[in-house]
Design a protein around this motif. Structure first.
Motif, PDB file in Angstrom:
ATOM      1  N   LYS A  93       0.840  -1.201   0.000  1.00  0.00           N
ATOM      2  CA  LYS A  93       0.000   0.000   0.000  1.00  0.00           C
ATOM      3  C   LYS A  93       0.870   1.244   0.000  1.00  0.00           C
ATOM      4  CE  LYS A  93      -4.139  -1.903   2.211  1.00  0.00           C
ATOM      5  NZ  LYS A  93      -5.166  -1.704   3.250  1.00  0.00           N
ATOM      6  N   GLY A  94       0.277   2.357  -0.382  1.00  0.00           N
ATOM      7  CA  GLY A  94       0.981   3.626  -0.323  1.00  0.00           C
ATOM      8  C   GLY A  94       1.080   4.133   1.104  1.00  0.00           C
ATOM      9  N   HIS A  95       2.072   4.977   1.370  1.00  0.00           N
ATOM     10  CA  HIS A  95       2.289   5.536   2.699  1.00  0.00           C
ATOM     11  C   HIS A  95       2.154   7.052   2.651  1.00  0.00           C
ATOM     12  CE1 HIS A  95       4.889   1.861   4.094  1.00  0.00           C
ATOM     13  NE2 HIS A  95       3.660   1.540   3.774  1.00  0.00           N
ATOM     14  N   ARG A  96       1.534   7.606   3.685  1.00  0.00           N
ATOM     15  CA  ARG A  96       1.381   9.048   3.806  1.00  0.00           C
ATOM     16  C   ARG A  96       1.843   9.478   5.198  1.00  0.00           C
ATOM     17  NH1 ARG A  96      -1.986  13.454   2.010  1.00  0.00           N
ATOM     18  NH2 ARG A  96      -2.625  14.784   3.744  1.00  0.00           N
ATOM     19  N   TYR A  97       2.830  10.373   5.251  1.00  0.00           N
ATOM     20  CA  TYR A  97       3.363  10.896   6.512  1.00  0.00           C
ATOM     21  C   TYR A  97       2.907  12.343   6.659  1.00  0.00           C
ATOM     22  CZ  TYR A  97       6.548   6.893   6.359  1.00  0.00           C
ATOM     23  OH  TYR A  97       7.075   5.629   6.308  1.00  0.00           O
ATOM     24  N   GLU A  98       2.288  12.643   7.780  1.00  0.00           N
ATOM     25  CA  GLU A  98       1.823  14.002   8.070  1.00  0.00           C
ATOM     26  C   GLU A  98       2.478  14.466   9.362  1.00  0.00           C
ATOM     27  OE1 GLU A  98      -2.439  16.231   8.866  1.00  0.00           O
ATOM     28  OE2 GLU A  98      -2.363  14.472   7.547  1.00  0.00           O
ATOM     29  N   VAL A  99       3.351  15.481   9.258  1.00  0.00           N
ATOM     30  CA  VAL A  99       4.181  15.921  10.386  1.00  0.00           C
ATOM     31  C   VAL A  99       3.867  17.367  10.718  1.00  0.00           C
ATOM     32  CG1 VAL A  99       6.537  16.156  11.261  1.00  0.00           C
ATOM     33  CG2 VAL A  99       6.012  14.363   9.599  1.00  0.00           C
ATOM     34  N   GLN A 100       3.654  17.636  12.007  1.00  0.00           N
ATOM     35  CA  GLN A 100       3.470  18.995  12.491  1.00  0.00           C
ATOM     36  C   GLN A 100       4.841  19.550  12.894  1.00  0.00           C
ATOM     37  OE1 GLN A 100       0.691  20.885  12.613  1.00  0.00           O
ATOM     38  NE2 GLN A 100      -0.500  19.240  11.639  1.00  0.00           N
ATOM     39  N   CYS A 101       5.320  20.532  12.148  1.00  0.00           N
ATOM     40  CA  CYS A 101       6.619  21.145  12.433  1.00  0.00           C
ATOM     41  C   CYS A 101       6.390  22.416  13.252  1.00  0.00           C
ATOM     42  CB  CYS A 101       7.350  21.481  11.132  1.00  0.00           C
ATOM     43  SG  CYS A 101       7.721  20.053  10.088  1.00  0.00           S
ATOM     44  N   ARG A 109      14.525  16.654  11.120  1.00  0.00           N
ATOM     45  CA  ARG A 109      14.101  15.277  10.842  1.00  0.00           C
ATOM     46  C   ARG A 109      14.711  14.808   9.512  1.00  0.00           C
ATOM     47  NH1 ARG A 109       9.204  13.467  13.404  1.00  0.00           N
ATOM     48  NH2 ARG A 109       8.252  15.094  14.691  1.00  0.00           N
ATOM     49  N   GLN A 110      15.254  13.606   9.536  1.00  0.00           N
ATOM     50  CA  GLN A 110      15.764  13.033   8.299  1.00  0.00           C
ATOM     51  C   GLN A 110      14.600  12.470   7.484  1.00  0.00           C
ATOM     52  OE1 GLN A 110      19.822  11.044   8.603  1.00  0.00           O
ATOM     53  NE2 GLN A 110      19.030  10.720  10.662  1.00  0.00           N
ATOM     54  N   ILE A 111      14.678  12.645   6.184  1.00  0.00           N
ATOM     55  CA  ILE A 111      13.611  12.227   5.282  1.00  0.00           C
ATOM     56  C   ILE A 111      14.217  11.490   4.096  1.00  0.00           C
ATOM     57  CG2 ILE A 111      11.777  13.001   3.730  1.00  0.00           C
ATOM     58  CD1 ILE A 111      11.319  15.380   5.544  1.00  0.00           C
ATOM     59  N   VAL A 112      13.678  10.314   3.808  1.00  0.00           N
ATOM     60  CA  VAL A 112      13.996   9.615   2.570  1.00  0.00           C
ATOM     61  C   VAL A 112      12.832   9.876   1.620  1.00  0.00           C
ATOM     62  CG1 VAL A 112      14.425   7.400   1.463  1.00  0.00           C
ATOM     63  CG2 VAL A 112      15.350   7.847   3.736  1.00  0.00           C
ATOM     64  N   LEU A 193       3.845  19.358   7.252  1.00  0.00           N
ATOM     65  CA  LEU A 193       4.606  18.770   6.142  1.00  0.00           C
ATOM     66  C   LEU A 193       4.012  17.407   5.827  1.00  0.00           C
ATOM     67  CD1 LEU A 193       7.081  18.533   4.214  1.00  0.00           C
ATOM     68  CD2 LEU A 193       8.348  17.596   6.159  1.00  0.00           C
ATOM     69  N   VAL A 194       3.633  17.199   4.569  1.00  0.00           N
ATOM     70  CA  VAL A 194       3.020  15.942   4.147  1.00  0.00           C
ATOM     71  C   VAL A 194       3.891  15.296   3.071  1.00  0.00           C
ATOM     72  CG1 VAL A 194       1.002  14.824   3.145  1.00  0.00           C
ATOM     73  CG2 VAL A 194       0.701  16.786   4.674  1.00  0.00           C
ATOM     74  N   VAL A 195       4.310  14.054   3.323  1.00  0.00           N
ATOM     75  CA  VAL A 195       5.047  13.261   2.332  1.00  0.00           C
ATOM     76  C   VAL A 195       4.154  12.095   1.937  1.00  0.00           C
ATOM     77  CG1 VAL A 195       7.126  11.911   1.860  1.00  0.00           C
ATOM     78  CG2 VAL A 195       7.258  13.915   3.345  1.00  0.00           C
ATOM     79  N   ASN A 201       7.847   3.633  -0.244  1.00  0.00           N
ATOM     80  CA  ASN A 201       9.277   3.533   0.027  1.00  0.00           C
ATOM     81  C   ASN A 201       9.903   4.842   0.474  1.00  0.00           C
ATOM     82  OD1 ASN A 201       9.647   0.762  -0.478  1.00  0.00           O
ATOM     83  ND2 ASN A 201       9.740   1.104  -2.684  1.00  0.00           N
ATOM     84  N   SER A 202       9.113   5.769   0.970  1.00  0.00           N
ATOM     85  CA  SER A 202       9.633   6.992   1.576  1.00  0.00           C
ATOM     86  C   SER A 202       9.490   6.901   3.094  1.00  0.00           C
ATOM     87  CB  SER A 202       8.891   8.225   1.041  1.00  0.00           C
ATOM     88  OG  SER A 202       9.161   8.422  -0.323  1.00  0.00           O
TER      89      SER A 202
END
Length: 479
Positions: A93-101, A109-112, A193-195, A201-202
């Motif tokens: 499945k796809g991945h969604r990261y939602e971060v409050q900066c 934060r390190q990000i791939v 910030l949303v990736v 694979n992120s």
């Protein structure tokens, strides 16, 4: 003795065996500075159109994943170019990261960022589409790159399109403001910030590892048709797609949840037929560690006082990787279930436990909290579950080992692993195990059955709308 039956996964009548890699010819080798083996390929230089040399290195980074390192050099004009791409298989499945900066620490934060991932700031209505290359950076590095890219043609825009120039300048001012976040949290100084990566694979660093990060929300989703086409998993013009479009024009639209349920029902029927004959189904697959062809075995097992489950096991003869997973059958429960067990002695660690893929579990005494889907479905003992959690975190947790991790974070993570290992050995008692499954497909052995277990509490609860949405239950129509 159970018989073994090959499961045909294609429409061809005769089964074709896939070629096996010889021992020592593993596709992705472990990263080793003393033994670097790169493949050299003669390729065309795009500057002078003479032949140059491209070097490919397929390697695995410890505590991370497989990558492909590419370097091109032209001896005629001196052009050099290097690139890093993910060598991992596309996730389920796809991945969604939602971060409050909110502070400068969040910018570190390190990000791939995989090449298929988009990055957005909802407050600014800004979205950066998938890039051409994968990238290992920080949140601050991403913002800085966006500022540099948007600033490139601003002088020309000022002359040609003043309105566009003003709009981009306003966006640049807001992006520069992100780089000036305070050291400590202040009201009104937060940005999201949303990736979003359809390939899965992120990664975004968890600053509170191994505990859950209160500023980060991770969600998994089923890819859309267009996303599958973009990833090369489907084609716009193939026959299957045309047949699907014709069916959609004449029949009511069906959600992805319906299709997944139908596919699961077909597999379950095949497994039930094999279980009635005491057979084990075997079908070809690829190793998730080295990608070499291997066999996956499947059989249905009846757990007393619970239900029937499907157990799948994969063993790779190439690299020795072993895995097992459990899929629960039966109807969807009307309510979720939470099981709380108090472990008072080492014998309790020998209890059988079935953790479905929709279940989360935690052990508060050792600060262990595993989200749903983290380890897939498992049928093992409590000790085995704790040891598998230890192994997964030790081998696969990114950003907590190696040169990029701070000494403080590395020491904290090692102390956590030591506590988890002591818990699996029975040296930390009593312990509390909480197993929470919205589908009620998880099980912990009751050693007093059929009498109630004095150390175990079972609670049924109503699922929330968000849980039903994540499970795809809100889209199911029973009319």
């Amino acid at each position: 003795m159970a018989q073994k039956r090959e499961m045909n996964t294609s429409d061809e009548e005769s089964e074709q065996k896939l070629p096996r890699l010889n021992a020592g010819n593993q596709l992705f080798q472990d990263l080793d500075a003393d033994n670097v083996s790169a493949t050299e390929i003669e390729s065309l230089c795009m500057r002078c159109h003479e032949n140059g040399m491209t070097k490919l290195l397929l390697t695995r980074i410890p505590h991370f994943k497989s990558i492909i390192v590419m370097a091109f050099e032209c001896p005629h004009c001196g052009l050099k170019n290097s690139e890093v791409q993910s060598g991992e298989a596309i996730q389920e499945k796809g991945h969604r990261y939602e971060v409050q900066c909110t502070t400068k620490a969040d910018l570190n934060r390190q990000i791939v960022r995989n090449s298929s991932a988009s990055v957005s700031f909802p407050e600014f209505e800004f979205t950066a589409p998938p890039a051409t290359n994968s990238l290992l950076t920080t949140a601050e590095g991403l913002v800085t790159r966006f500022i540099e890219d948007l600033s490139l043609d601003q002088p020309q825009r000022k002359e040609v399109a003043p309105a566009v120039f003003q709009a981009i300048e306003a966006l640049l001012d807001r992006l520069r403001g992100v780089l000036e976040l305070p050291e400590d949290e202040e009201p009104g100084r937060a940005v999201t910030l949303v990736v979003d990566d359809p390939s899965g694979n992120s990664y975004v660093e968890n600053l509170c590892a191994p505990q859950a990060d209160p500023k980060m929300k991770i969600s998994h989703y089923t890819r859309t048709k267009q996303q599958m086409i973009d990833l090369g998993m489907a084609s716009e013009g193939d026959g299957a797609e045309q047949a699907a479009e014709a069916e959609a024009a004449t029949a009511p639209a069906r959600t992805s949840a319906h299709k997944e349920m139908e596919a699961a029902a077909k597999v379950e029927r095949a497994v039930r037929d094999a279980a009635e004959n005491n057979e084990i189904l075997t079908f070809p697959a690829n190793c998730s560690s080295c990608n070499a062809p291997c066999d996956t075995r499947m059989q249905m097992v009846d757990i007393p006082h619970f239900q029937e489950v499907i157990i799948m096991s994969t063993t790779c003869n190439q690299c020795g990787y072993k895995s097992n997973e459990v899929k629960c059958g039966g109807a969807i429960s009307a309510k979720g279930r939470r099981i709380t067990l108090t472990l008072e002695d080492k014998d309790d660690l020998s209890r059988d436990i079935l953790k479905s893929e929709t279940s989360s579990f935690c052990v508060p005494e050792v600060d262990l909290d595993m989200f749903a889907g983290t380890m897939g479905g498992k049928f093992t003992t409590i000790e085995g579950l704790l040891r598998q959690a230890h192994e997964e975190l030790d081998r696969r947790a990114p950003f907590v080992a190696g040169d990029s991790a701070s000494a403080e974070k590395r020491d904290r993570f090692l102390r956590f692993l030591a506590k988890l290992d002591a818990a699996a050995n029975g040296d930390v008692l009593p312990l509390t195990l909480v197993l929470d499954d919205p589908m009620a497909h998880s099980y912990v052995q009751n050693i007093y059955a059929p009498d109630p277990d004095p150390n175990m509490v079972t609670e049924d609860y109503e699922r929330s709308f968000e849980q039903n949405e994540e499970l795809g239950l809100n889209d199911i129509s029973v009319d």
